[in-house]
Design a protein around this motif. Structure first.
Motif, short mmCIF file in Angstrom:
data_model
loop_
_atom_site.label_atom_id
_atom_site.label_comp_id
_atom_site.label_asym_id
_atom_site.label_seq_id
_atom_site.Cartn_x
_atom_site.Cartn_y
_atom_site.Cartn_z
N ASP A 1 0.82 -1.22 0.00
CA ASP A 1 0.00 0.00 0.00
C ASP A 1 0.85 1.26 0.00
OD1 ASP A 1 -2.39 -1.37 -0.04
OD2 ASP A 1 -2.65 -1.34 2.14
N SER A 2 1.89 1.30 0.83
CA SER A 2 2.70 2.51 0.93
C SER A 2 3.44 2.79 -0.37
CB SER A 2 3.70 2.38 2.08
OG SER A 2 4.60 1.30 1.86
N VAL A 3 3.86 1.72 -1.08
CA VAL A 3 4.53 1.90 -2.37
C VAL A 3 3.55 2.42 -3.40
CG1 VAL A 3 5.80 0.73 -4.21
CG2 VAL A 3 6.23 0.11 -1.83
N ARG A 4 2.33 1.90 -3.38
CA ARG A 4 1.32 2.38 -4.33
C ARG A 4 1.04 3.87 -4.12
NH1 ARG A 4 -1.16 -2.75 -3.25
NH2 ARG A 4 -2.70 -1.82 -1.85
N GLN A 5 0.96 4.29 -2.89
CA GLN A 5 0.72 5.71 -2.62
C GLN A 5 1.93 6.56 -2.99
OE1 GLN A 5 -0.44 6.00 1.50
NE2 GLN A 5 -2.25 4.70 1.24
N ARG A 6 3.10 6.06 -2.71
CA ARG A 6 4.33 6.83 -3.00
C ARG A 6 4.51 7.07 -4.48
NH1 ARG A 6 10.44 4.53 -1.68
NH2 ARG A 6 11.60 6.04 -2.96
N PHE A 7 4.24 6.03 -5.29
CA PHE A 7 4.48 6.13 -6.73
C PHE A 7 3.20 6.31 -7.54
CE2 PHE A 7 8.26 3.90 -5.15
CZ PHE A 7 9.28 4.59 -5.80
N ASP A 8 2.06 6.37 -6.86
CA ASP A 8 0.76 6.54 -7.50
C ASP A 8 0.53 5.47 -8.57
OD1 ASP A 8 -1.70 7.65 -8.06
OD2 ASP A 8 -0.92 9.11 -9.49
N VAL A 9 0.61 4.21 -8.14
CA VAL A 9 0.39 3.08 -9.04
C VAL A 9 -0.74 2.22 -8.48
CG1 VAL A 9 2.77 3.10 -9.84
CG2 VAL A 9 2.15 1.64 -7.91
N GLU A 10 -1.15 1.23 -9.27
CA GLU A 10 -2.28 0.40 -8.93
C GLU A 10 -1.85 -0.88 -8.21
OE1 GLU A 10 -4.06 -0.50 -12.64
OE2 GLU A 10 -4.39 1.59 -13.22
N ALA A 11 -2.82 -1.56 -7.63
CA ALA A 11 -2.59 -2.90 -7.11
C ALA A 11 -2.74 -3.90 -8.26
CB ALA A 11 -3.59 -3.23 -6.01
N SER A 12 -1.88 -4.88 -8.30
CA SER A 12 -1.98 -5.89 -9.35
C SER A 12 -3.08 -6.89 -9.01
CB SER A 12 -0.65 -6.63 -9.50
OG SER A 12 -0.78 -7.69 -10.43
N ARG A 13 -3.92 -7.17 -9.99
CA ARG A 13 -4.97 -8.18 -9.82
C ARG A 13 -4.70 -9.42 -10.67
NH1 ARG A 13 -7.22 -3.18 -9.50
NH2 ARG A 13 -8.54 -2.77 -7.69
N TYR A 14 -3.49 -9.50 -11.23
CA TYR A 14 -3.16 -10.63 -12.09
C TYR A 14 -3.03 -11.91 -11.27
CZ TYR A 14 -0.43 -13.80 -14.97
OH TYR A 14 0.02 -14.92 -15.64
N GLU A 15 -3.57 -12.99 -11.80
CA GLU A 15 -3.37 -14.33 -11.26
C GLU A 15 -3.03 -15.26 -12.41
OE1 GLU A 15 -6.82 -15.54 -9.14
OE2 GLU A 15 -6.56 -14.08 -7.52
N GLY A 16 -1.98 -16.04 -12.25
CA GLY A 16 -1.58 -16.95 -13.31
C GLY A 16 -0.08 -17.15 -13.32
N PRO A 17 0.46 -17.76 -14.37
CA PRO A 17 1.90 -17.99 -14.46
C PRO A 17 2.68 -16.68 -14.40
CG PRO A 17 0.72 -19.20 -16.17
CD PRO A 17 -0.26 -18.25 -15.55
N THR A 18 3.84 -16.73 -13.81
CA THR A 18 4.67 -15.53 -13.72
C THR A 18 6.09 -15.86 -14.14
OG1 THR A 18 5.26 -13.64 -12.30
CG2 THR A 18 5.39 -15.83 -11.31
N GLY A 19 6.86 -14.82 -14.37
CA GLY A 19 8.25 -14.98 -14.76
C GLY A 19 9.18 -14.51 -13.66
#
Length: 283
Positions: free
Chosen positions: A147-165
């Motif tokens: 949460d604090s990073v999202r507020q600091r950089f004004d970005v969204e929360a990721s809602r992705y679910e699935g394979p990752t790299g």
């Protein structure tokens, strides 16, 4: 990791990382880090031992000629440092290939180095193939888990679910260690996803600039992006199916940009396009 004779003293460094492979559609992400390294005249200070993390039947060493001598270049991940960035932070750049094995050990080793260098935040960048038109601005989504990073950089929360790299694993493990971390991903048109993808690279570069409050010379990227778009335009003009598909993506994009747009509206537009193709096939 190759040992440092002496760890460089850095000023509030930020780490920016990109990896070839699954995370790098159109090579847009690695091209962004390469552009930053060239713009800042970054110096290589370390590299992973390729024996620990790479399958050489997947990522083979290359024979090249340097100063008249034939040498082997092994696949690896290199760490570069830039101290002449023109803004308030030095930058640690990670240029690499997604490891073949031992991802957790790889990330632990990289994060230990980040801690030794005093890294204040980590920005991972990637690119994926998506159903977006090449004629519109390339979408770049920036997300963070904390949460604090999202507020600091004004970005969204990721809602992705699935394979990752490796990008997703590194970002997640950094968060577990309370290192501020975020990720920026460009959506590359899947029908024009071959490298290079300078329009996506330019969009990623601009997003990184916005996130970190810095400016970097764009060099030939603007011109290359226009040339790339003209080339895909020519493909669309010679292939009726491509032209129709691009038009449908444009309409969906324009619908999404309207205030009343919703996911359902975009889905209806795409379904309408598919029904039109089925009708044409039945004639």
């Amino acid at each position: 990791m190759l040992d440092f004779e002496e760890l460089p003293q850095l000023h509030d460094p930020i780490l920016i990382a990109a990896f070839e492979g699954w995370n790098d559609a159109g090579e847009a992400a690695t091209a962004t880090v390469r552009h930053l390294a060239e713009s800042w005249d970054a110096e290589v200070v370390a590299a992973f031992d390729p024996e620990d993390y790479y399958d050489f039947q997947v990522n083979r060493p290359r024979v090249v000629t340097e100063d008249g001598r034939r040498v082997l270049v092994w696949p690896t991940t290199r760490i570069l440092v830039a101290t002449e960035t023109g803004f308030d932070h030095d930058v640690v750049l990670v240029q690499g290939i997604e490891p073949s094995t031992r991802w957790r050990a790889f990330c632990v080793e990289l994060l230990e180095l980040a801690d030794q260098l005093g890294v204040q935040a980590i920005v991972t960048i990637g690119a994926l193939l998506a159903e977006v038109p090449h004629t519109r601005p390339i979408p770049v989504t920036a997300t963070a888990e904390d949460d604090s990073v999202r507020q600091r950089f004004d970005v969204e929360a990721s809602r992705y679910e699935g394979p990752t790299g490796i990008v997703g694993v590194l970002t997640h493990m950094a968060g577990e260690l309370a290192i501020p971390s975020l990720s920026a991903w460009a959506a590359v048109p899947h029908y024009a996803g071959g490298p290079p993808s300078p329009k996506a690279t330019l969009s990623l570069l601009k997003r990184v600039e916005s996130l970190l409050g810095m400016r970097v010379p764009h060099g030939d990227l603007e011109e290359d992006a226009h040339a790339w778009e003209r080339g895909v335009d020519e493909l669309a003009r010679t292939e009726d199916e491509v032209a129709e598909y691009v038009q449908s993506l444009e309409e969906a994009q324009d619908t999404a940009d309207l205030p009343e747009a919703s996911g359902d509206a975009i889905a209806r537009e795409f379904e309408r396009y598919l029904r039109g193709r089925d009708d044409d096939a039945g004639r």
